[in-house]
Design an enzyme around this catalytic site. Sequence first.
Site, PDB file in Angstrom:
ATOM      1  N   SER A 107       0.827  -1.221   0.000  1.00 34.11           N
ATOM      2  CA  SER A 107       0.000   0.000   0.000  1.00 34.11           C
ATOM      3  C   SER A 107       0.856   1.264   0.000  1.00 34.11           C
ATOM      4  O   SER A 107       1.965   1.294   0.532  1.00 34.11           O
ATOM      5  CB  SER A 107      -0.908   0.012   1.215  1.00 34.11           C
ATOM      6  N   GLU A 109      -3.188 -14.792   3.139  1.00 39.12           N
ATOM      7  CA  GLU A 109      -3.381 -13.610   4.000  1.00 39.12           C
ATOM      8  C   GLU A 109      -4.858 -13.459   4.353  1.00 39.12           C
ATOM      9  O   GLU A 109      -5.210 -13.240   5.512  1.00 39.12           O
ATOM     10  CB  GLU A 109      -2.879 -12.345   3.278  1.00 39.12           C
TER      11      GLU A 109
HETATM   12  C1  LIG Z   1      -3.639  -1.021  10.597  1.00 35.46           C
HETATM   13  C2  LIG Z   1      -3.350  -1.264   9.155  1.00 35.46           C
HETATM   14  C3  LIG Z   1      -2.349  -2.171   8.805  1.00 35.46           C
HETATM   15  C4  LIG Z   1      -2.035  -2.372   7.449  1.00 35.46           C
HETATM   16  N1  LIG Z   1      -0.983  -3.194   7.115  1.00 35.46           N
HETATM   17  C5  LIG Z   1      -0.552  -3.223   5.821  1.00 35.46           C
HETATM   18  C6  LIG Z   1       0.674  -3.920   5.466  1.00 35.46           C
HETATM   19  O1  LIG Z   1       1.347  -4.537   6.312  1.00 35.46           O
HETATM   20  N2  LIG Z   1       1.093  -3.865   4.179  1.00 35.46           N
HETATM   21  C7  LIG Z   1       0.388  -3.201   3.210  1.00 35.46           C
HETATM   22  O2  LIG Z   1       0.819  -3.189   2.060  1.00 35.46           O
HETATM   23  N3  LIG Z   1      -0.785  -2.558   3.515  1.00 35.46           N
HETATM   24  C8  LIG Z   1      -1.253  -2.541   4.790  1.00 35.46           C
HETATM   25  N4  LIG Z   1      -2.407  -1.867   5.114  1.00 35.46           N
HETATM   26  C9  LIG Z   1      -3.143  -1.166   4.050  1.00 35.46           C
HETATM   27  C10 LIG Z   1      -4.455  -1.818   3.693  1.00 35.46           C
HETATM   28  O3  LIG Z   1      -4.247  -3.024   3.037  1.00 35.46           O
HETATM   29  C11 LIG Z   1      -5.224  -0.775   2.864  1.00 35.46           C
HETATM   30  O4  LIG Z   1      -5.650   0.231   3.760  1.00 35.46           O
HETATM   31  C12 LIG Z   1      -6.396  -1.382   2.125  1.00 35.46           C
HETATM   32  O5  LIG Z   1      -5.959  -2.223   1.110  1.00 35.46           O
HETATM   33  C13 LIG Z   1      -7.298  -0.290   1.505  1.00 35.46           C
HETATM   34  O6  LIG Z   1      -6.558   0.620   0.771  1.00 35.46           O
HETATM   35  P1  LIG Z   1      -6.735   2.198   1.033  1.00 35.46           P
HETATM   36  O7  LIG Z   1      -6.637   2.445   2.482  1.00 35.46           O
HETATM   37  O8  LIG Z   1      -5.787   2.911   0.142  1.00 35.46           O
HETATM   38  O9  LIG Z   1      -8.213   2.510   0.596  1.00 35.46           O
HETATM   39  P2  LIG Z   1      -8.746   2.753  -0.905  1.00 35.46           P
HETATM   40  O10 LIG Z   1      -8.245   1.685  -1.791  1.00 35.46           O
HETATM   41  O11 LIG Z   1      -8.455   4.152  -1.288  1.00 35.46           O
HETATM   42  O12 LIG Z   1     -10.292   2.583  -0.682  1.00 35.46           O
HETATM   43  C14 LIG Z   1     -11.134   3.574  -0.105  1.00 35.46           C
HETATM   44  C15 LIG Z   1     -12.571   3.081  -0.224  1.00 35.46           C
HETATM   45  O13 LIG Z   1     -12.924   2.957  -1.610  1.00 35.46           O
HETATM   46  C16 LIG Z   1     -13.338   1.640  -1.888  1.00 35.46           C
HETATM   47  N5  LIG Z   1     -12.925   1.241  -3.232  1.00 35.46           N
HETATM   48  C17 LIG Z   1     -11.710   1.380  -3.813  1.00 35.46           C
HETATM   49  N6  LIG Z   1     -11.728   0.866  -5.049  1.00 35.46           N
HETATM   50  C18 LIG Z   1     -12.960   0.376  -5.257  1.00 35.46           C
HETATM   51  C19 LIG Z   1     -13.621  -0.291  -6.332  1.00 35.46           C
HETATM   52  N7  LIG Z   1     -12.980  -0.597  -7.467  1.00 35.46           N
HETATM   53  N8  LIG Z   1     -14.911  -0.638  -6.185  1.00 35.46           N
HETATM   54  C20 LIG Z   1     -15.589  -0.357  -5.039  1.00 35.46           C
HETATM   55  N9  LIG Z   1     -15.032   0.272  -3.993  1.00 35.46           N
HETATM   56  C21 LIG Z   1     -13.740   0.621  -4.099  1.00 35.46           C
HETATM   57  C22 LIG Z   1     -12.663   0.779  -0.819  1.00 35.46           C
HETATM   58  O14 LIG Z   1     -13.312  -0.462  -0.656  1.00 35.46           O
HETATM   59  C23 LIG Z   1     -12.767   1.699   0.387  1.00 35.46           C
HETATM   60  O15 LIG Z   1     -14.059   1.596   0.934  1.00 35.46           O
HETATM   61  C24 LIG Z   1      -2.774  -1.700   6.453  1.00 35.46           C
HETATM   62  C25 LIG Z   1      -3.813  -0.824   6.812  1.00 35.46           C
HETATM   63  C26 LIG Z   1      -4.068  -0.572   8.134  1.00 35.46           C
HETATM   64  C27 LIG Z   1      -5.140   0.429   8.482  1.00 35.46           C
END
Ligand SMILES: Cc1cc2nc3c(=O)[nH]c(=O)nc-3n(C[C@H](O)[C@H](O)[C@H](O)COP(=O)(O)OP(=O)(O)OC[C@H]3O[C@@H](n4cnc5c(N)ncnc54)[C@H](O)[C@@H]3O)c2cc1C
Length: 429
Positions: free
Chosen positions: A159, A284
């Site tokens: 991410s 995962e």
């Molecule tokens: C505590 C914590 C630990 C984490 N650990 C890791 C880690 O170790 N390594 C790592 O790489 N990541 C990690 N993450 C990141 C996590 O995997 C991401 O937060 C998650 O994949 C969502 O991405 P985003 O936050 O960018 O949200 P976005 O992708 O921006 O999404 C925002 C909203 O839009 C929706 N959305 C986006 N695209 C679509 C679509 N095509 N259709 C419908 N809805 C959509 C999503 O479902 C969500 O509701 C962690 C996150 C947290 C909070």
Amino acid sequence: MSDALWGIKRQKPIRVCAKSQKPPHERASMSNTDIANPTEEHAMLREMVRDWTKEYVEPQAHQHDKEEKFNLPLLRSMGELGLLGISAPEEYGGAGMDAVACTIVHEELSASDPGFTLAYLAHSMLFVNNLAYNGTEEQKQRILPKVCSGEWIGAMAMSEPDAGTDVLGLTTSAVQQDDGTWVLNGRKMWITNGCIDEDGTPADVVWVYARTGEDERGRVQLSTFLVEAGMPGYSVGQKIYDKTGMRASNTAELVFDDCVVPAANLVGEVGGSMRHMMGNLELERLTLAAMSLGIARRSLDEMNRYATDRTSFGSKIRDFGQIQRHIGESFAKYRAMRAYVYDTANNLTIGTAGQRLDSDGVKLFATTAAKEIADAAIQVLGGYGYVGEYHVERLWRDSKLLEIGGGTLESHQKNITRDLFKDGEAINR
Ligand SMILES: Cc1cc2nc3c(=O)[nH]c(=O)nc-3n(C[C@H](O)[C@H](O)[C@H](O)COP(=O)(O)OP(=O)(O)OC[C@H]3O[C@@H](n4cnc5c(N)ncnc54)[C@H](O)[C@@H]3O)c2cc1C
């Protein structure tokens, strides 16, 4: 009790050291109907992890959540038990166990401390398992023994500040130099174990996805790199504080600023990330669902006991129909989660892709069910449920992350619907 497993009743710990993964079709022939403990080895593993969790994880959970502190020594100590490399082959210091074993460990740990379990998952599933199944021989020989023992702590960085669900939108770049080394530039966000203490010490080794160009059809090409502590240009941007839950795990932003990575630290081929990324995501998602199961079981247990102890209007509150609804519905949901989680685990062969329908499906169902059960537990406990000492408010906060991390609920809905379009017969099989 077989010598293959660490026996909790023994004086001296003996490492988990199981036989290699048994393919699902072999296990299916065993006459055992407990899908959560399909073999004696699995049952012993569960007993061992449950006892260890009670003794070492439970007593520290509340405090570490409160202080937003990651218990690094506790994670390292799991190396002695053989749990850090649970799915890695024995020849590299792992235990060589299967997806059911991974599920058991996550469920048991999470019943006490989901925050700590998330750190364990990031290390053992997102880093160790990825390397064990996708690394080169040299990478495995050099790094796996260190991460299986706990000498090194690993993380996985997919991410970014501007790209999460949209993996192909990530912008961290890797450019190969004339001398063969790679130069990485970009930022990674939300990385569990990204820093391992309060001083901003970065993870010893990170599995990093970066953009290395486009293929001949103009599609984004992602490649995977092993970035190690001390490599120039690799640092922690910030530890992220004030999270809703999972406060016992460290989450960090990582910075790659002209970070020089040796050619030998490229994993697989240039542009080969999608192949291994998808396979590892399935494990995962399963283990995140297993964490949900642990949360659900503990929440149910807490509400059930409290409903007997607490009286109101001269009756035990469990005699009230509305409390019975919380307990009864939570029990049924918990049993359904357990069946789906272990059904998926029994059918998932680590290192291969192809189980996405169920790994997405089980995470979609189990994460929300866990949140609902933890919520019901708070309701049953009334005011006590709302304070940390009674655990369930922490479980509720932790459960929310599981609807986001490792794929959001919406991404699972999208994947399932897409897969059922391609293969509608999956419903009838
Ligand atoms: C505590 C914590 C630990 C984490 N650990 C890791 C880690 O170790 N390594 C790592 O790489 N990541 C990690 N993450 C990141 C996590 O995997 C991401 O937060 C998650 O994949 C969502 O991405 P985003 O936050 O960018 O949200 P976005 O992708 O921006 O999404 C925002 C909203 O839009 C929706 N959305 C986006 N695209 C679509 C679509 N095509 N259709 C419908 N809805 C959509 C999503 O479902 C969500 O509701 C962690 C996150 C947290 C909070």
